[in-house]
Scaffold this motif. Structure first.
Motif, short mmCIF file in Angstrom:
data_model
loop_
_atom_site.label_atom_id
_atom_site.label_comp_id
_atom_site.label_asym_id
_atom_site.label_seq_id
_atom_site.Cartn_x
_atom_site.Cartn_y
_atom_site.Cartn_z
N ALA A 59 0.89 -1.09 0.19
CA ALA A 59 0.03 -0.07 -0.04
C ALA A 59 0.68 1.17 -0.01
N GLU A 62 2.05 1.74 -3.44
CA GLU A 62 0.68 2.48 -4.15
C GLU A 62 0.61 3.84 -4.00
N VAL A 215 -6.76 4.16 -0.78
CA VAL A 215 -5.57 3.28 -0.60
C VAL A 215 -5.38 3.45 1.09
N VAL A 217 -2.97 2.62 4.29
CA VAL A 217 -1.87 2.03 4.81
C VAL A 217 -2.04 1.60 6.07
N TRP A 242 -6.31 -1.54 -8.15
CA TRP A 242 -5.94 -1.62 -6.59
C TRP A 242 -7.30 -2.08 -5.71
N ASN A 244 -8.62 -2.31 -2.50
CA ASN A 244 -8.11 -1.84 -1.03
C ASN A 244 -9.05 -2.80 0.09
N ILE A 247 -6.57 -5.39 0.95
CA ILE A 247 -5.41 -5.06 2.08
C ILE A 247 -5.93 -4.72 3.34
#
Ligand code: PTJ
Length: 263
Positions: A59, A62, A215, A217, A242, A244, A247
């Motif tokens: 992440a 990205e 995104v 993190v 992506w 998310n 993640i």
């Protein structure tokens, strides 16, 4: 920095961050609830093993890709972020070519004054600390080009009430990609509603900000800032596919696995 523990203490990094938060509180940089927010972050970091998990590194890469490809990248700074990572994030802004804007939830003129002064001093310091990758003259120019916004907001984030909506029309309002570390859910949602590519750093994968961002993190802010700098030196292209939610799911699984392991 005067500190209760020496560098051999097993919890040294964690204690050091507490000290940074305490010092910032003493000079009036922080919101009253800042220590609670920090404690919540600490608890999640403990469960995640106080390390950068693989999905968080993905992440971060990205985030670097999107910030470096942006036309108007902005890094938004609140009290906790300034206390922990003002200098590393200024370094990132210099490499990205981003502006930084102080934008706080609990906005008072007194806090804004302290924060802007702190940011100006950090800016001067960073300009004098050339990283090994750059020539001193080039670095100074890159740092000087980072605009420090926040002092004279002339715009408002639509959908938010009160002074927390105040921002610069040529900063946050005009940004296409915005990094908002440790953001509150409302503001994250409002920025997403505006169509911005919002990048959040939050150790809690269940928070509204974490779920709302494009995104997320799931990493500790200081580790993130160091990794972001390195990733911005050689950014990849943004990933249009992506995922998310994946993640967030991976981070949650790591937290649960860590908790089970240490039980
Ligand atoms: O300076 P202001 O007025 O803008 O206020 C800043 C705070 C952080 C007090 C305000 O935005 C707030 O109350 O935030 P929340 O809603 O408590 O959310 C903060 C989130 O950041 C929580 O989900 C924490 O788990 C997470 N967090 C705290 N410290 C860290 C962190 N995530 C990554 N790294 C940290 N060091």
């Amino acid at each position: 920095m005067e500190h209760a523990a020496d560098s051999t203490h097993p919890r040294y990094n964690s204690l050091l961050k507490r000290k940074m938060i305490e010092d910032a509180a003493k000079i009036g940089m922080l919101a009253d609830s800042a220590l609670i927010a920090h404690g919540r972050g600490e608890a999640f970091d403990y469960l995640i093993g106080e390390r950068t998990i693989e999905s968080a590194m993905d992440a971060t890469k990205e985030a670097a890709a999107r910030l470096c490809a942006a036309e108007r990248p902005v890094i938004s700074l609140n009290g906790n972020v300034m206390a922990l990572a003002a200098k590393p994030l200024l370094r990132c802004a210099a490499v990205i070519g981003a502006d930084v804007e102080v934008n706080i939830f609990y906005r008072t003129p007194e806090r804004m004054k302290v924060l802007m002064e702190y940011l100006k001093d950090a800016h001067v310091e960073i300009a004098d600390q050339t990283p090994p990758e750059f020539d001193a003259e080039v670095w100074q120019k890159m740092v000087v080009e980072v605009r420090l916004l926040g002092n004279s907001p002339d715009g408002r984030i639509p959908g938010l009430e009160g002074p927390r909506a105040n921002c610069h029309s040529d900063g946050i309002l005009a940004s296409d990609v915005i990094l908002v570390p440790l953001e509150d859910g409302d503001r994250c949602e409002a920025l997403v509603e505006m169509g911005k590519d919002v990048i959040v750093v939050d150790l809690n994968p269940l928070s509204r900000s974490a779920k709302m961002a494009k995104v997320t993190v799931v990493d500790e802010l200081c580790r993130f800032a160091e990794n972001l700098y390195v990733s911005c030196l050689n950014p990849a292209s943004p990933n249009d596919n992506w995922d998310n939610p994946k993640i967030l799911q991976t981070a949650l699984e790591e937290i649960i696995a860590g908790a089970v392991e240490s039980a």
